[in-house]
Design a protein around this motif. Structure first.
Motif, PDB file in Angstrom:
ATOM      1  N   GLU A  82       0.854  -1.185   0.000  1.00 51.82           N
ATOM      2  CA  GLU A  82       0.000   0.000   0.000  1.00 51.82           C
ATOM      3  C   GLU A  82       0.888   1.233   0.000  1.00 51.82           C
ATOM      4  OE1 GLU A  82      -4.007  -1.594   2.216  1.00 51.82           O
ATOM      5  OE2 GLU A  82      -2.511  -0.574   3.463  1.00 51.82           O
ATOM      6  N   ALA A  83       0.495   2.227  -0.797  1.00 51.77           N
ATOM      7  CA  ALA A  83       1.309   3.432  -0.915  1.00 51.77           C
ATOM      8  C   ALA A  83       0.455   4.683  -0.921  1.00 51.77           C
ATOM      9  CB  ALA A  83       2.136   3.377  -2.199  1.00 51.77           C
ATOM     10  N   ASP A  84       1.038   5.747  -0.375  1.00 52.84           N
ATOM     11  CA  ASP A  84       0.491   7.095  -0.538  1.00 52.84           C
ATOM     12  C   ASP A  84       1.385   7.789  -1.550  1.00 52.84           C
ATOM     13  OD1 ASP A  84      -1.431   6.627   1.356  1.00 52.84           O
ATOM     14  OD2 ASP A  84      -0.456   7.772   2.950  1.00 52.84           O
ATOM     15  N   VAL A  85       0.751   8.363  -2.570  1.00 54.53           N
ATOM     16  CA  VAL A  85       1.497   9.049  -3.628  1.00 54.53           C
ATOM     17  C   VAL A  85       0.917  10.447  -3.773  1.00 54.53           C
ATOM     18  CG1 VAL A  85       2.263   8.941  -6.025  1.00 54.53           C
ATOM     19  CG2 VAL A  85       1.735   6.819  -4.816  1.00 54.53           C
ATOM     20  N   ILE A  86       1.783  11.459  -3.707  1.00 52.32           N
ATOM     21  CA  ILE A  86       1.332  12.848  -3.859  1.00 52.32           C
ATOM     22  C   ILE A  86       1.609  13.300  -5.281  1.00 52.32           C
ATOM     23  CG2 ILE A  86       1.530  15.222  -3.008  1.00 52.32           C
ATOM     24  CD1 ILE A  86       0.464  13.185  -0.921  1.00 52.32           C
ATOM     25  N   GLU A 106      -4.097   6.961  -3.162  1.00 55.30           N
ATOM     26  CA  GLU A 106      -3.865   5.706  -2.457  1.00 55.30           C
ATOM     27  C   GLU A 106      -3.744   4.615  -3.516  1.00 55.30           C
ATOM     28  OE1 GLU A 106      -6.945   4.998   0.380  1.00 55.30           O
ATOM     29  OE2 GLU A 106      -6.453   6.781   1.551  1.00 55.30           O
ATOM     30  N   VAL A 107      -2.606   3.949  -3.525  1.00 62.10           N
ATOM     31  CA  VAL A 107      -2.359   2.914  -4.526  1.00 62.10           C
ATOM     32  C   VAL A 107      -2.075   1.606  -3.806  1.00 62.10           C
ATOM     33  CG1 VAL A 107      -0.970   2.204  -6.509  1.00 62.10           C
ATOM     34  CG2 VAL A 107      -1.397   4.630  -6.102  1.00 62.10           C
ATOM     35  N   THR A 108      -2.763   0.546  -4.235  1.00 63.70           N
ATOM     36  CA  THR A 108      -2.556  -0.784  -3.658  1.00 63.70           C
ATOM     37  C   THR A 108      -2.124  -1.725  -4.765  1.00 63.70           C
ATOM     38  OG1 THR A 108      -4.259  -0.368  -1.978  1.00 63.70           O
ATOM     39  CG2 THR A 108      -3.628  -2.661  -2.355  1.00 63.70           C
ATOM     40  N   LEU A 109      -1.028  -2.436  -4.501  1.00 62.59           N
ATOM     41  CA  LEU A 109      -0.435  -3.350  -5.477  1.00 62.59           C
ATOM     42  C   LEU A 109      -0.434  -4.755  -4.899  1.00 62.59           C
ATOM     43  CD1 LEU A 109       1.532  -3.220  -8.155  1.00 62.59           C
ATOM     44  CD2 LEU A 109       3.292  -3.609  -6.447  1.00 62.59           C
ATOM     45  N   ASP A 110      -0.985  -5.699  -5.643  1.00 63.00           N
ATOM     46  CA  ASP A 110      -0.946  -7.100  -5.215  1.00 63.00           C
ATOM     47  C   ASP A 110       0.522  -7.532  -5.156  1.00 63.00           C
ATOM     48  OD1 ASP A 110      -0.902 -10.018  -5.325  1.00 63.00           O
ATOM     49  OD2 ASP A 110      -3.031  -9.915  -5.843  1.00 63.00           O
ATOM     50  N   ALA A 111       0.986  -7.934  -3.974  1.00 64.40           N
ATOM     51  CA  ALA A 111       2.408  -8.249  -3.782  1.00 64.40           C
ATOM     52  C   ALA A 111       2.802  -9.582  -4.402  1.00 64.40           C
ATOM     53  CB  ALA A 111       2.747  -8.252  -2.291  1.00 64.40           C
ATOM     54  N   LYS A 112       1.817 -10.356  -4.842  1.00 70.24           N
ATOM     55  CA  LYS A 112       2.115 -11.635  -5.493  1.00 70.24           C
ATOM     56  C   LYS A 112       2.150 -11.500  -7.012  1.00 70.24           C
ATOM     57  CE  LYS A 112       0.864 -16.527  -5.262  1.00 70.24           C
ATOM     58  NZ  LYS A 112       2.150 -16.977  -4.710  1.00 70.24           N
ATOM     59  N   THR A 113       1.167 -10.782  -7.574  1.00 73.42           N
ATOM     60  CA  THR A 113       1.055 -10.674  -9.033  1.00 73.42           C
ATOM     61  C   THR A 113       1.650  -9.386  -9.595  1.00 73.42           C
ATOM     62  OG1 THR A 113      -1.092  -9.556  -8.966  1.00 73.42           O
ATOM     63  CG2 THR A 113      -1.106 -11.983  -8.926  1.00 73.42           C
ATOM     64  N   GLY A 114       1.791  -8.362  -8.748  1.00 76.83           N
ATOM     65  CA  GLY A 114       2.281  -7.071  -9.226  1.00 76.83           C
ATOM     66  C   GLY A 114       1.206  -6.218  -9.871  1.00 76.83           C
ATOM     67  N   LYS A 115      -0.043  -6.655  -9.775  1.00 75.80           N
ATOM     68  CA  LYS A 115      -1.152  -5.915 -10.385  1.00 75.80           C
ATOM     69  C   LYS A 115      -1.642  -4.817  -9.443  1.00 75.80           C
ATOM     70  CE  LYS A 115      -5.836  -6.569 -12.168  1.00 75.80           C
ATOM     71  NZ  LYS A 115      -6.974  -7.476 -12.289  1.00 75.80           N
ATOM     72  N   VAL A 116      -1.888  -3.618 -10.006  1.00 82.43           N
ATOM     73  CA  VAL A 116      -2.467  -2.519  -9.221  1.00 82.43           C
ATOM     74  C   VAL A 116      -3.951  -2.823  -9.031  1.00 82.43           C
ATOM     75  CG1 VAL A 116      -3.042  -0.059  -9.208  1.00 82.43           C
ATOM     76  CG2 VAL A 116      -0.793  -0.814 -10.031  1.00 82.43           C
ATOM     77  N   VAL A 117      -4.365  -2.984  -7.783  1.00 84.46           N
ATOM     78  CA  VAL A 117      -5.768  -3.331  -7.504  1.00 84.46           C
ATOM     79  C   VAL A 117      -6.585  -2.125  -7.022  1.00 84.46           C
ATOM     80  CG1 VAL A 117      -5.307  -5.770  -7.092  1.00 84.46           C
ATOM     81  CG2 VAL A 117      -5.149  -4.176  -5.181  1.00 84.46           C
ATOM     82  N   LEU A 118      -5.880  -1.045  -6.694  1.00 84.43           N
ATOM     83  CA  LEU A 118      -6.577   0.178  -6.282  1.00 84.43           C
ATOM     84  C   LEU A 118      -5.693   1.370  -6.627  1.00 84.43           C
ATOM     85  CD1 LEU A 118      -8.933   1.577  -4.607  1.00 84.43           C
ATOM     86  CD2 LEU A 118      -7.388   1.435  -2.657  1.00 84.43           C
ATOM     87  N   ASN A 119      -6.301   2.398  -7.203  1.00 86.18           N
ATOM     88  CA  ASN A 119      -5.611   3.655  -7.470  1.00 86.18           C
ATOM     89  C   ASN A 119      -6.659   4.743  -7.323  1.00 86.18           C
ATOM     90  OD1 ASN A 119      -4.173   5.853  -8.384  1.00 86.18           O
ATOM     91  ND2 ASN A 119      -3.458   4.880 -10.265  1.00 86.18           N
ATOM     92  N   ARG A 120      -6.712   5.320  -6.130  1.00 86.71           N
ATOM     93  CA  ARG A 120      -7.801   6.254  -5.805  1.00 86.71           C
ATOM     94  C   ARG A 120      -7.225   7.573  -5.329  1.00 86.71           C
ATOM     95  NH1 ARG A 120     -11.071   3.724  -1.346  1.00 86.71           N
ATOM     96  NH2 ARG A 120      -9.386   4.501  -0.033  1.00 86.71           N
TER      97      ARG A 120
END
Length: 198
Positions: free
Chosen positions: A171-175, A182-196
Motif C-alpha cells: 500500500e502506498a500514498d502518492v502525492i 492511495e495505490v494498492t499493489l498485489d504483492a504476489k502478481t504485481g497488479k495494481v488493484v486500487l488507485n484512488r
C-alpha cells in the motif's frame, strides 16, 4: 598589401580560435551546446542528466529502504515512510523469525539517525510478519517502480506491506500536484488493484 595580409592573419586567428574552443568544449566537460562534437559526431550525453523531481524522490525512498535493510542484517523492508515533511524517513524491517525492527533515517536516506529498535510483539504478530514477507513476490523496489508507473510524476511518501481482503499487498500514498493517491499493489502478481485520489 599590408591591409590584405592583416585581414588574412585575422581570419586565420578567428578560425583557429573557433576550432580550439570547439575542441575544448568537446573534451573539457563543458559540453557543446550545438549537440555535435568537434569531430563532427553526436555529442556524448552529459554525465549528470536532469533527473525529474519525482524520480529523485523515488531514488531517495529506495535508498532509505536499502539503508534500513543494511542496518539489520538478513532483514526485509516492510515499510518506509517520509516523516516531518520530508525531514526524515521511518523504516521497518522484519527478520526471518518475524521480529520487526524500527528506525529513522536522514532526509537523504543515507544513514540511520535513530535505532534500529526491536519491537516487542507476541508470537501471533511475528507469524503475521513472516507470512506477509513470504507471500510477497515483489519487494519494495519492484513495488515502488510499479506504483510510480500507476501515478506518473507522483511522489511516493509511504510504502508498506500489508493485508487487504485476504491478500498480501503493498500500500502506498502518492502525492501528485497536491493530491494524495492511495495505490494498492498485489504483492504476489504485481497488479495494481486500487488507485484512488483522495
Amino acid at each position: 598589401m599590408f591591409a590584405h595580409q592583416h585581414r588574412i592573419v585575422r581570419a586565420v586567428a578567428l578560425v583557429t580560435g573557433g576550432l580550439l574552443a570547439g575542441v575544448l568544449a568537446g573534451c573539457g566537460g563543458g559540453g557543446s551546446s550545438s549537440g555535435a562534437s568537434a569531430t563532427g559526431g553526436a555529442a556524448a550525453p552529459s554525465s549528470s542528466p536532469q533527473v525529474p523531481p519525482a524520480a529523485k524522490s523515488q531514488a531517495v525512498l529506495l535508498r532509505a529502504g536499502a539503508t534500513a535493510e543494511k542496518a539489520v542484517p538478513h532483514s526485509t523492508l516492510v515499510s518506509v515512510e517520509s516523516e516531518q515533511g520530508g525531514a526524515r524517513w521511518e523504516g521497518q524491517v522484519v527478520t526471518s523469525d518475524g521480529t520487526e525492527h524500527e528506525m529513522d533515517m536522514s532526509r537523504s536516506g543515507r544513514k540511520v539517525i535513530s535505532g534500529p529498535t526491536k519491537k516487542r510483539e507476541d508470537a501471533h504478530d511475528r507469524a503475521k510478519h513472516r507470512s506477509r514477507v513470504q507471500a510477497a513476490e515483489f519487494d519494495y523496489r519492484q513495488a515502488a517502480r510499479k506504483i510510480a508507473s500507476a501515478v506518473p510524476g507522483g511522489h511516493i511518501t509511504e510504502l508498506g506491506l500489508d493485508s487487504h481482503r485476504g491478500k498480501t499487498v503493498w500500500e502506498a500514498d502518492v502525492i501528485m500536484d497536491g493530491t494524495k493517491h492511495e495505490v494498492t499493489l498485489d504483492a504476489k502478481t504485481g497488479k495494481v488493484v486500487l488507485n484512488r485520489a483522495d
